[in-house]
Design a protein around this motif. Structure first.
Motif, PDB file in Angstrom:
ATOM      1  N   GLU A  77       0.857  -1.200   0.059  1.00  0.00           N
ATOM      2  CA  GLU A  77       0.153   0.020  -0.087  1.00  0.00           C
ATOM      3  C   GLU A  77       0.926   1.216   0.104  1.00  0.00           C
ATOM      4  O   GLU A  77       1.931   1.398   0.800  1.00  0.00           O
ATOM      5  CB  GLU A  77      -0.853   0.056   1.295  1.00  0.00           C
ATOM      6  N   GLU A  78       0.730   2.155  -0.864  1.00  0.00           N
ATOM      7  CA  GLU A  78       1.394   3.630  -0.712  1.00  0.00           C
ATOM      8  C   GLU A  78       0.242   4.474  -0.856  1.00  0.00           C
ATOM      9  O   GLU A  78      -0.717   4.639  -1.711  1.00  0.00           O
ATOM     10  CB  GLU A  78       2.180   3.582  -2.029  1.00  0.00           C
ATOM     11  N   ASP A  79       0.694   5.672  -0.090  1.00  0.00           N
ATOM     12  CA  ASP A  79      -0.497   6.462   0.210  1.00  0.00           C
ATOM     13  C   ASP A  79      -0.684   7.233  -1.219  1.00  0.00           C
ATOM     14  O   ASP A  79      -0.104   7.644  -2.206  1.00  0.00           O
ATOM     15  CB  ASP A  79       0.237   7.753   1.097  1.00  0.00           C
ATOM     16  N   GLY A  80      -2.019   7.475  -1.326  1.00  0.00           N
ATOM     17  CA  GLY A  80      -2.720   7.948  -2.617  1.00  0.00           C
ATOM     18  C   GLY A  80      -2.519   7.265  -4.115  1.00  0.00           C
ATOM     19  O   GLY A  80      -2.942   7.673  -4.959  1.00  0.00           O
ATOM     20  N   ARG A  81      -1.960   6.097  -4.168  1.00  0.00           N
ATOM     21  CA  ARG A  81      -1.677   5.425  -5.283  1.00  0.00           C
ATOM     22  C   ARG A  81      -3.173   4.681  -5.382  1.00  0.00           C
ATOM     23  O   ARG A  81      -3.432   4.156  -4.589  1.00  0.00           O
ATOM     24  CB  ARG A  81      -0.564   4.322  -5.192  1.00  0.00           C
TER      25      ARG A  81
END
Length: 174
Positions: A77-81
């Protein structure tokens, strides 16, 4: 040596070429892979694309040769992706082809890990377009006995020939 016929890939085990062909018309659609009963996280990365040429001996002492393409997915999980668009996936593979020869008919194997659990091997089913996204189910790649698989394939041919329509045979399904 016996060459593995990449044209005989099962429906739940597609080739790289088929995957790319099916994604070609869906460049903007999110590409979502599923494994272990859940989708990859929206920040997933393709960390490697590699091609292998293999030669070996199966358990019946039969020599085998085949090619295989491996795509490694890092399930994070990566922020905003958001999930990667299908077009980006295709462009990554296209970039790899500038440096590595990829056989479109080769067996396609996905290596998936979340960075914590060990990497596992999966084969891919045909992509399905649903709700504006492309969904690709990954299933664990099982071990198999190639001599047994060949024997079963021959038996299935015999059964079809024996029991199919317009067939006359003394050993047919009586």
């Amino acid at each position: 040596m016996n060459a593995v016929d990449n044209g005989k890939i099962q429906e739940n085990d597609i080739s790289l070429g088929l995957l790319l062909d099916m994604l070609a018309g869906q460049k903007e659609a999110p590409l979502i892979f599923y494994y272990g009963g859940h989708p990859v996280k929206s920040g997933y990365h393709i960390t490697e694309v590699k091609a292998g040429q293999f030669a070996g001996l199966d358990c019946g002492a039969n020599p085998e040769v085949w090619t295989e393409i491996f795509i490694q997915l890092w399930d994070i999980e990566e922020d905003g992706r958001k999930h990667m668009p299908a077009g980006k996936f295709c462009s990554i593979v296209r970039k790899v082809t500038e440096h590595v020869r990829l056989d479109g008919s080769a067996k396609l194997t996905f290596e998936v890990s979340d960075g914590v659990r060990p990497m596992q091997l999966y084969c891919a089913a045909r992509p399905v377009l649903s709700a504006g996204a492309v969904h690709v189910a990954l299933s664990p790649r099982p071990a198999s006995c190639k001599p047994r698989d060949r024997w079963l394939a021959e038996e299935n041919k015999t059964d079809v020939a024996c029991c199919g329509p317009n067939t006359v045979s003394s050993r047919c399904c009586a």
